[in-house]
Write an enzyme that holds these catalytic residues in place. Structure first.
Site, PDB file in Angstrom:
ATOM      1  N   MET A   1       0.639  -1.203  -0.134  1.00 16.03           N
ATOM      2  CA  MET A   1       0.206   0.060  -0.149  1.00 16.03           C
ATOM      3  C   MET A   1       1.006   1.196  -0.147  1.00 16.03           C
ATOM      4  SD  MET A   1      -2.788  -1.831   0.033  1.00 16.03           S
ATOM      5  CE  MET A   1      -3.062  -3.565   0.540  1.00 16.03           C
ATOM      6  N   CYS A   2       0.413   2.211  -0.762  1.00 19.25           N
ATOM      7  CA  CYS A   2       1.385   3.543  -0.928  1.00 19.25           C
ATOM      8  C   CYS A   2       0.391   4.652  -1.355  1.00 19.25           C
ATOM      9  CB  CYS A   2       2.413   3.349  -2.163  1.00 19.25           C
ATOM     10  SG  CYS A   2       3.341   1.943  -2.023  1.00 19.25           S
ATOM     11  N   ASP A   3       1.141   5.962  -1.123  1.00 21.17           N
ATOM     12  CA  ASP A   3       0.468   7.099  -1.612  1.00 21.17           C
ATOM     13  C   ASP A   3       1.113   7.649  -2.449  1.00 21.17           C
ATOM     14  OD1 ASP A   3      -2.394   7.122  -0.024  1.00 21.17           O
ATOM     15  OD2 ASP A   3      -0.902   6.470   1.185  1.00 21.17           O
TER      16      ASP A   3
END
Length: 448
Positions: A1-3
């Protein structure tokens, strides 16, 4: 998961383009910052990516990569022409290809090595995608398969590219844009693959072209929901929007450190089996199995780019340090970390501080944050003077920033160890006990 997020020059404080990304991976999946120089390659040669070989181009550009240590490609990176790219895992209705192929991180490195602007990088990715597809395990200790979305930026413009198998859609950024682990492009786009709408109609995901919505039609709703991506995307978008016209490198640092959106209360990082923040902290179970292991903020301008890297986990506990591709990085400090503890490398040396803070995050994190912010402010102020100077001067400044950061963290660790530990959630404690065991991590002792 990343942004991943970008702000164009029409909304930033100084007119530069600002890019930012957290790389969220497994806690022991060491993050490496490395520079590869430009190179010439023999005609007919091939390049070995993470899993497969593809034809090499005659010339590759110099790149700086921020990457999982074991992967050929990168979660985020930049090249000598001021192109910056970052990716997100997205989950779609198109079956994931488990056979070895090109993975999202490979696309990033290939596009940076072969492109002089953001649109060229986008075209490079979609050409490779349509020829080779995307597939292969993207997990370190735990297998993980997904498709990818990207933000690609240069000093003039930025693009969002979202994929589902070999299908894709792209949208030109107007001002502020953020992506997380979910498809976001809807009824309109600027570029798209052939057959994108027709395939969705054939599958019964929509009734007609007028009913088509890329994210709604192609998203896998279960994985997308559990990634908490839409809330994280809203958080980063809102935090940037309220700074519209004033967005700076410091703004980006702060957004990558965010533990809550506007109007939200921060949750204790040791509680909960689900939920995640922009600054992600690992916990118990498959949904909380990853954390922000490295962060990048890039200031992209026509007269040059400065890249601010942590090279370490948890941006809320890390220091952003300036790097220029042409002046290099202090390899002797960063090193080449692996998946087990080795405090000679920057990533694992920082883990001495990071993992001790986790034993009482609310109190131990406060020990040094004011001093950390002051140190970063000094770096930012000096960088404005240094950015136009010679390669040698900029290299010396980068090395000095890394050295000062290391000395500061050594001092902070000793101060943190003087603050008592506190009881953490049982499952969270068990998870970190296992992470530490797998890493061969050795808890530090307080110096006298």
């Amino acid at each position: 998961m990343c942004d991943t997020m970008v702000a164009l020059g029409n909304v930033t404080a100084d007119g530069s383009v600002l890019f930012a990304k957290n790389s969220d991976r497994e806690p022991n999946e060491a993050h490496e910052v490395i520079i590869f120089p430009a190179a010439e390659h023999p005609q007919g040669s091939v390049v070995k990516c993470t899993y497969i070989e593809i034809p090499q181009v005659r010339h590759t550009y110099a790149v700086m990569l921020a990457k999982p240590f074991w992967i050929w490609g990168a979660e985020m990176g930049a090249n000598e022409h001021g192109v910056v790219v970052g990716n997100e895992a997205v989950f779609t209705r198109i079956p994931h290809q488990k056979e070895p192929g090109l993975i999202g991180m490979d696309f990033i490195r290939l596009s940076l090595e072969r492109s002089q602007n953001a649109e060229e990088a986008l075209r490079c990715i979609v050409d490779l995608l349509e020829e080779y597809g995307q597939g292969g395990n993207c997990g370190f200790r735990h297998e993980m398969y997904y498709h990818n979305s990207f933000i690609l930026a240069d000093a003039r413009e930025a693009w969002v590219l979202e994929t589902a198998g070999k299908f894709w859609a792209a949208e030109k950024v107007k001002d502020i844009r953020s992506i997380s682990n979910a498809l976001t492009i809807g009824e309109t786009w600027d570029l798209a693959s052939q057959g994108l709408v027709e395939y969705a109609i054939k599958q019964g995901w929509c009734q007609s072209k007028s009913d088509f919505h890329f994210a709604r039609c192609y998203s896998d709703l279960v994985y997308t929901r559990f990634s908490d991506a839409r809330r994280r995307q809203k958080c980063s978008t809102d935090l940037l929007t309220i700074q519209r016209g004033k967005i700076s490198e410091k703004t980006m640092f702060n957004v990558l450190r965010a533990h809550a959106g506007i109007g939200e209360d921060e949750r204790r990082i040791d509680r909960g089996l689900t939920g995640s923040e922009v600054c992600m902290h690992a916990g118990f179970g498959p949904v909380r199995g990853s954390q922000s292991v490295g962060s990048l903020v890039s200031r992209i301008a026509p007269n040059g780019s400065t890249h601010w890297v942590t090279g370490s986990s948890a941006p809320c506990l890390s220091i952003f340090k300036p790097v220029w591709i042409d002046s290099g990085i202090p390899d002797e400090i960063i090193g080449h970390p692996q998946g087990t503890f080795n405090e000679v490398t920057l990533f694992w040396k920082h883990e001495l501080l990071h993992r001790e803070v986790l034993k009482n995050y609310p109190e131990r994190s406060r020990v040094f944050q004011v001093e950390r912010n002051k140190l970063e402010d000094e770096f930012l102020t000096e960088e404005r003077e240094i950015r136009s100077r010679s390669t040698a001067e900029r290299r010396a400044f980068t090395e000095a920033c890394f050295q000062k950061s290391q000395k500061a963290e050594e001092k902070w660790l000793n101060a943190v160890l003087k603050v008592p530990e506190r009881k953490v959630d049982l499952l969270y404690g068990l998870a970190w006990k296992q992470f530490n065991h797998e890493a061969g991590w050795v808890s530090p002792r307080r110096s006298k």
